[in-house]
Write a protein that holds these residues in place. Structure first.
Motif, PDB file in Angstrom:
ATOM      1  N   VAL A  19      45.389 -55.292  11.596  1.00  0.00           N
ATOM      2  CA  VAL A  19      45.072 -56.446  12.441  1.00  0.00           C
ATOM      3  C   VAL A  19      46.244 -56.801  13.357  1.00  0.00           C
ATOM      4  O   VAL A  19      47.403 -56.546  13.043  1.00  0.00           O
ATOM      5  CB  VAL A  19      44.674 -57.679  11.592  1.00  0.00           C
ATOM      6  CG1 VAL A  19      43.390 -57.401  10.830  1.00  0.00           C
ATOM      7  CG2 VAL A  19      45.788 -58.079  10.630  1.00  0.00           C
ATOM      8  N   PRO A 107      42.286 -60.442  14.559  1.00  0.00           N
ATOM      9  CA  PRO A 107      41.316 -59.396  14.900  1.00  0.00           C
ATOM     10  C   PRO A 107      41.848 -57.998  14.590  1.00  0.00           C
ATOM     11  O   PRO A 107      43.049 -57.735  14.733  1.00  0.00           O
ATOM     12  CB  PRO A 107      41.132 -59.572  16.411  1.00  0.00           C
ATOM     13  CG  PRO A 107      42.471 -60.085  16.874  1.00  0.00           C
ATOM     14  CD  PRO A 107      42.975 -60.977  15.758  1.00  0.00           C
ATOM     15  N   PRO A 108      40.982 -57.090  14.187  1.00  0.00           N
ATOM     16  CA  PRO A 108      41.412 -55.689  14.030  1.00  0.00           C
ATOM     17  C   PRO A 108      41.784 -55.097  15.382  1.00  0.00           C
ATOM     18  O   PRO A 108      41.260 -55.504  16.427  1.00  0.00           O
ATOM     19  CB  PRO A 108      40.165 -54.998  13.461  1.00  0.00           C
ATOM     20  CG  PRO A 108      39.296 -56.091  12.937  1.00  0.00           C
ATOM     21  CD  PRO A 108      39.577 -57.278  13.795  1.00  0.00           C
ATOM     22  N   HIS A 142      36.272 -62.028   8.500  1.00  0.00           N
ATOM     23  CA  HIS A 142      36.407 -62.364   9.919  1.00  0.00           C
ATOM     24  C   HIS A 142      36.321 -61.118  10.797  1.00  0.00           C
ATOM     25  O   HIS A 142      35.682 -61.135  11.859  1.00  0.00           O
ATOM     26  CB  HIS A 142      37.735 -63.074  10.172  1.00  0.00           C
ATOM     27  CG  HIS A 142      37.974 -63.403  11.617  1.00  0.00           C
ATOM     28  ND1 HIS A 142      37.386 -64.481  12.245  1.00  0.00           N
ATOM     29  CD2 HIS A 142      38.702 -62.771  12.580  1.00  0.00           C
ATOM     30  CE1 HIS A 142      37.749 -64.501  13.519  1.00  0.00           C
ATOM     31  NE2 HIS A 142      38.540 -63.480  13.749  1.00  0.00           N
ATOM     32  N   GLY A 143      36.961 -60.046  10.376  1.00  0.00           N
ATOM     33  CA  GLY A 143      37.051 -58.849  11.201  1.00  0.00           C
ATOM     34  C   GLY A 143      36.002 -57.799  10.928  1.00  0.00           C
ATOM     35  O   GLY A 143      36.015 -56.742  11.554  1.00  0.00           O
TER      36      GLY A 143
END
Length: 237
Positions: A19, A107-108, A142-143
């Motif tokens: 991330v 984020p990734p 989330h990702g």
């Protein structure tokens, strides 16, 4: 080049490797500047939060100077200090707590989903992070990160690159170290993994600390050195 045929599990470092922490902290920081009217060099802020806060705390934990505490608490201690340092005072507790949880919303990198998809048929994919279990779950949700399991350093009450933690993690997976490859953009992590008998893959993340940051020095060569997860998948398919 190392033979990958005996590898069963890929362990992934998360912050920086999987991330992108820098961009998200800067992005949410700019939103705070709009609200408060306080101009901040958010790239500098992000690097201090990461290096002088989180990474410095890990060194203290590793040396026994500091007890292992939840990742969110480590981040909050430094955040409070940084808000005072940069004169950001017009935030209530709810807003501060929400900003502190930015580390659960990272984020990734753009290559991660495709790379993991390509790797999944042949390997078990497992994050092995100094971030605690709660943080790893939040980042995965989330990702959209589809892990086969999660291994967190707080399982063992120690942190990487403690030379024993890699053996602990291998034992948890019921594997010998040479059946595991550690994937990271941090040489120190890979050196620790190699000394424990694991295979190693270095992923270059030149933007981890933002544009213009100096490339990391690698004290030794690793089994694989790749630009992203997609290239790794092609090399060890």
């Amino acid at each position: 080049m190392s033979n990958s045929s005996s590898i069963k599990v890929l362990f992934f470092d998360v912050f920086g490797t999987v991330v992108d922490w820098y961009s998200q902290v800067v992005r949410e920081g700019h939103a705070l500047s709009k609200k408060t009217g306080v101009a901040v060099e958010w790239g500098e802020f992000a690097r201090k939060w990461r290096v002088d806060g989180y990474l410095s705390s890990l060194l203290k934990i590793s040396s026994g100077e500091m007890d292992l505490i939840p990742t969110e608490q480590i981040h909050r201690i430094k955040l409070d200090a940084l808000l005072a340092e940069y004169g950001i005072a017009d935030l209530d507790e709810k807003e501060i707590a929400n900003f502190n949880r930015v580390w659960d919303r990272l984020p990734p990198w753009p290559d991660v989903h495709e790379g993991l998809h390509l790797l999944r048929p042949n390997y078990r994919l497992v994050p092995f992070s100094n971030g605690d279990l709660h943080c790893m779950i939040e980042l995965a949700r989330h990702g959209g990160l589809q892990w086969d399991a999660i291994v967190s350093a707080d399982f063992f009450r120690k942190v990487k690159p403690d030379p024993t933690i890699y053996h602990d993690a291998a034992n948890l997976m019921r594997l010998s170290p040479d059946e595991i490859m550690m994937v990271a953009c941090h040489a120190q992590d890979l050196v620790g993994a190699r000394r424990a008998g694991m295979r190693t893959a270095y992923v270059t993340r030149p933007l981890e600390y933002g544009p213009g940051s100096k490339p990391e020095l690698k004290p030794e060569d690793f089994d694989y050195e790749v630009k992203d997860f997609i290239e790794l998948a092609k090399k060890i398919a």
